[in-house]
Scaffold this active site. Sequence first.
Site, short mmCIF file in Angstrom:
data_model
loop_
_atom_site.label_atom_id
_atom_site.label_comp_id
_atom_site.label_asym_id
_atom_site.label_seq_id
_atom_site.Cartn_x
_atom_site.Cartn_y
_atom_site.Cartn_z
N CYS A 117 36.38 35.79 40.36
CA CYS A 117 35.84 36.96 39.67
C CYS A 117 35.98 36.76 38.15
CB CYS A 117 36.54 38.21 40.16
SG CYS A 117 35.64 39.73 39.75
N HIS A 147 35.36 37.49 45.94
CA HIS A 147 36.80 37.38 46.23
C HIS A 147 36.99 36.75 47.62
CE1 HIS A 147 38.54 39.84 42.90
NE2 HIS A 147 37.31 40.32 42.88
N GLU A 183 39.55 35.54 48.93
CA GLU A 183 40.88 35.79 49.52
C GLU A 183 40.86 36.92 50.53
OE1 GLU A 183 40.91 38.20 45.60
OE2 GLU A 183 40.02 36.37 46.40
#
Length: 618
Positions: A416, A543, A545
């Site tokens: 990001c 993102h 994750e």
Amino acid sequence: MWRSKPPAKLRLKSRRKKMKYVLVTGGVVSGLGKGVTASSIGVLLKACGLRVTSIKIDPYLNTDAGTMSPFEHGEVFVLDDGGEVDLDLGNYERFLDIKLTRDNNITTGKIYQHVIAKERKGDYLGKTVQVVPHITDAIQEWIERVAAIPVDGQEGPADICVIELGGTIGDIESAPFIEALGQFSYRVGPGNFCLVHVSLVPVLNVVGEQKTKPTQHSVRGLRGLGLIPDILACRSTKALEENVKEKLAQFCHVPLESIFTLYDVPNIWHIPLLLKDQKAHLAISKVLNLASIVKEPYLEEWTSRAELCDNLHVPVRIAVVGKYTGLSDAYLSILKALLHASVACRKKLVVDWVPACDLEKETEKENPNAYKAAWKLLKGVDGVLVPGGFGDRGVEGKILAAKYARENKVPFLGICLGMQVSVIEFARSVLCLHDANSTEFKPETKHPCIVFMPEGSRTHMGGTMRLGSRKSIFTVKDSKSAKLYGNRSSVDERHRHRYEVNPEMVERLEKAGLSFAAKDETGKRMEIVELPNHPFFIGAQFHPEYKSRPGKASPLFLGLIAASCGELDTVMNPASVDQHLISNGLKSVFSNGTSKKAPNGRADVRYNNGFCNGLHTR
């Protein structure tokens, strides 16, 4: 009509018809691990062959977690539907390998907003709208509605809904939820509601004795509010002594076989195994009248991975250069994704927290010791990760970290804002656009590399960003990121941002050597950036994750860890990785999300995290 009993499959279906609920509450102090306990209970029940969903109740007045400071509340977790929710929902998704919705996070703000909207429409027919019954009824109806939403990719509702009540018993703000849940236990009826109370059993260093009084008082307070615990999950530094359990059973009116210890472990993936060893699934199934259905939980793969994590010795050192390094929960999903990838690569993860501000020139003047320490950490790592963030504090430090990684061929992953600063740094250093910046930080910049995106709002902060799952299409087929994703044509990842790479500068950046390996469906939004002539230098606007799982590590995190260990070529060849993991008794990290079948035909579940992260930080 059957002459004797109906077929076993139909008997099982009829006995599961009504939803079962497991409520997890906490007492004495906050931060005991209710979220991990709730997730672990879900894992255990799923391993018994049951379908599980989860709900988190947060008693704060915010409608969601989107505008809350990471320092105060930890990270904001983003769901596929764009919901900005409490980090515990990330625990649920990772532990249970499910996809939740924004409605799986209930807040006081949402409930009051819902009830007031109904009142304005006249739905209450002129009645006086009160906490009881209108707020409490709305809470119960919300729970029943959301519990019926399938979250595991299968049709129909789950068998069991695990509900976590945030905060501590006795908090004023949670009173309406306590009342609602007390009513709810009667609403669903006996055999359909199980209350697990997580409490603290401290050990005083002076006498070395486990003290039960805090838990006794907590249970007394819980009973006074109309909720009666069926099971006690006691947090302590070591296993409860038998006489301590007997004392708790006597004074808390809970059966001895329903009192479990959740003691400190080296790796929180052991928590479901602790519950299994203490027969928690039998105690829960007894309360929920599922004893004849629930079978012995199958957690073979889970156990193998937990033990593997304990026995890793070869370190891989990653620097996380961020703004909120004083609180690791601010980057919880980042840490978990790094852990998943490091375990997949059979490396012991060591995280070095580098405050981005300490890398800046101003810090060299004001606090030279902090400046030297930060740069010493950065120069001693195997890989660099720059996570997302908001605001201009520490941005110049992140730009310097990206420059260091680019110039010194150190593996780099920017997420990001981390991707955005890598583009800014490239424009400054390679294109010699020294004024290059983001309009978020310098609106008057002459070379706006990063600009405000059209679909956001400049005036309202909550829920106005580009949020949720979006498609990214690979435009450079032989890029490292495309290979890490298995040479797929596109991927769906979760987003949370307002600013992005300026489309008007893309051609100029590409001519200078920067490669935009993936874009959105319009081709105007840059999703992945790479440096082709660098060992591993990747930035992602999304993102990754948020979708990482213990048995299915995020490809970009896997690439970072592998590159940091000098094993990137192996990871980009799925066949080699599969053989490597299979030889160690683990599932491929490139699995498509299906679970290995146990000998009895039930699916082996995946797991996530726990009371100890299984990683080392400093």
